[in-house]
Enzyme design. Structure first.
Site, mmCIF file in Angstrom:
data_model
loop_
_atom_site.group_PDB
_atom_site.id
_atom_site.type_symbol
_atom_site.label_atom_id
_atom_site.label_comp_id
_atom_site.label_asym_id
_atom_site.label_seq_id
_atom_site.Cartn_x
_atom_site.Cartn_y
_atom_site.Cartn_z
ATOM 1 N N GLY A 144 44.678 40.926 34.957
ATOM 2 C CA GLY A 144 45.462 40.694 36.170
ATOM 3 C C GLY A 144 46.960 40.819 36.012
ATOM 4 N N SER A 145 47.422 41.890 35.353
ATOM 5 C CA SER A 145 48.864 42.019 35.136
ATOM 6 C C SER A 145 49.648 42.234 36.433
ATOM 7 C CB SER A 145 49.173 43.121 34.127
ATOM 8 O OG SER A 145 48.506 44.294 34.479
ATOM 9 N N SER A 146 49.037 42.860 37.446
ATOM 10 C CA SER A 146 49.762 43.106 38.705
ATOM 11 C C SER A 146 50.092 41.787 39.396
ATOM 12 C CB SER A 146 48.936 43.953 39.668
ATOM 13 O OG SER A 146 48.404 45.052 39.012
ATOM 14 N N ALA A 177 50.158 38.886 37.966
ATOM 15 C CA ALA A 177 51.021 38.099 37.086
ATOM 16 C C ALA A 177 52.487 38.510 37.253
ATOM 17 C CB ALA A 177 50.571 38.244 35.637
ATOM 18 N N ASP A 222 43.669 36.379 42.093
ATOM 19 C CA ASP A 222 44.465 36.599 40.880
ATOM 20 C C ASP A 222 45.881 36.037 41.041
ATOM 21 O OD1 ASP A 222 44.850 38.513 42.827
ATOM 22 O OD2 ASP A 222 44.676 40.237 41.493
HETATM 23 O O1 PMV Z 1 38.940 43.611 38.869
HETATM 24 P P1 PMV Z 1 39.591 42.294 38.956
HETATM 25 O O2 PMV Z 1 39.482 41.505 37.685
HETATM 26 O O3 PMV Z 1 40.983 42.373 39.456
HETATM 27 O O4 PMV Z 1 38.772 41.433 40.006
HETATM 28 C C1 PMV Z 1 38.533 41.863 41.315
HETATM 29 C C2 PMV Z 1 37.743 40.830 42.043
HETATM 30 C C3 PMV Z 1 37.281 41.229 43.433
HETATM 31 O O5 PMV Z 1 36.601 40.101 43.990
HETATM 32 C C4 PMV Z 1 36.300 42.367 43.347
HETATM 33 C C5 PMV Z 1 38.436 41.616 44.328
HETATM 34 C C6 PMV Z 1 39.302 40.479 44.798
HETATM 35 O O6 PMV Z 1 40.467 40.746 45.130
HETATM 36 O O7 PMV Z 1 38.850 39.341 44.864
#
Ligand code: PMV
Length: 330
Positions: free
Chosen positions: A109-111, A113, A154
């Site tokens: 999740g660097s974006s 962060a 995130d």
């Molecule tokens: O791919 P990641 O780790 O950024 O996770 C995305 C999770 C989703 O539920 C598919 C999308 C979201 O924004 O919640």
């Protein structure tokens, strides 16, 4: 104050991936792979960015031209944060330096962060007191502007840290108390092992893929999301009770639903299967799917075996601590 440094944690989705995009809950944990941003006031009306992690060493932009010229792909989140911030406030020149403690490849999740770290730094530098919820809303808007889709889970993890029960768009952000959360250094008898597939997943593409599936058969997909919601609610209870065996079983149930959504992959399936066969209580993919990481709940006896099995199946074991502190001024 002329200079400030903010650090933010990465994240891993434990339960509720994808359904959380559709007004449902998920459980997300922050990880101790931190992201750092230093913001400094400078003379003039320029924004200078140094982000070596994405190959940007000395990027300059006239702050009066924000939003007019093309946005550099690597700096999309940085530029939109700055554009949004300056659109309502007057502020002078700034120099932004970013540092990743983790590779953006791993899906931690660097974006989100960078968005949270930079936003918090700007509000602090300007001397504006802002609540976490208002800061969340500001950052979530940036994320939606840039990628068009996403639940904001995130952003919440980067801002609040810990283990969160989170509903789409921050409608609910509730800390779950999981003392000594499942890290390999905790005194608990169980842990979460994280395996990286070696493949970078493209989250917006997978989210759109699920949206397409839902468009074709809304009833079936809504039902699937409702079933995931039940799993997430049970998982919250099992984590609060420290019932790791049950948490693992619920991961297995969640994985079945993610397979129904078509977001798992051969590589993820292999690592998940290897972890289960080596004695994990349960395992699932984490995040959008298609690559990135998987998780397995293990105990002291099975930990080494599961880690080895993940490596033998072609994965990389990521030694991260879950439940790290949220955004903080260093
Ligand atoms: O791919 P990641 O780790 O950024 O996770 C995305 C999770 C989703 O539920 C598919 C999308 C979201 O924004 O919640």
């Amino acid at each position: 104050m002329n200079k400030i440094k903010v650090s933010t944690p990465g994240k891993l989705m434990l339960f509720g991936d994808h359904s959380v995009v559709y007004n449902r809950p998920c459980i997300v944990a922050s990880v101790d792979q931190r992201f750092e941003v230093v913001v400094e006031k400078i003379k003039g009306k320029e924004m200078v960015v140094q982000a070596p992690g994405v190959g940007i060493y000395d990027y300059r932009k006239d702050l009066n031209k924000l939003g007019e010229t093309r946005i550099t792909k690597e700096l999309r989140f940085v530029e939109v944060v700055v554009r949004e911030f300056y659109s309502k406030r007057t502020f002078g020149g700034i120099k932004i330096k970013t540092k990743n403690h983790f590779s953006s490849e791993h899906g931690f999740g660097s974006s989100a962060a960078v968005t949270v770290g930079l936003s918090k730094a700007l509000f602090e530098l300007k001397g504006i007191k802002i609540s976490n919820k208002k800061l969340f809303d500001f950052c979530y808007k940036v994320v939606l502007d840039v990628q068009g889709v996403g639940s904001g889970f995130d952003v919440a993890a980067a801002l609040y840290g810990g283990v969160l029960y989170f509903v789409t768009g921050g409608r609910k952000i509730e800390k779950i108390k999981v003392p000594n959360f499942l890290t390999s250094e905790s005194s608990e008898p169980s842990y979460i092992v994280v395996g990286y597939t070696g493949i970078k997943a493209d989250t917006p593409t997978l989210v759109r893929q699920v949206a397409e599936l839902k468009r074709h058969d809304p009833e079936k997909i809504e039902k699937c999301f409702d079933e995931i919601t039940k799993i997430v609610k049970k998982a919250k209870i099992s984590l609060e009770k420290k019932d790791w065996k049950r948490a693992g079983e619920l991961m297995n149930e969640n994985q079945v639903k993610l397979e129904e959504l078509g977001v798992s992959s051969v590589e993820l399936d292999n690592l998940i299967k290897a972890a289960r066969e080596a004695g994990a209580y349960g395992a699932k993919l984490s995040g959008a799917g298609g690559g990135d990481c998987m998780l397995a709940v293990v105990n002291k006896k099975t930990k080494d075996k599961v880690e080895k099995a993940i490596e033998d199946a072609g994965g990389e074991v990521m030694r991260v601590k879950l439940g790290a502190e949220g955004a903080k001024i260093e």
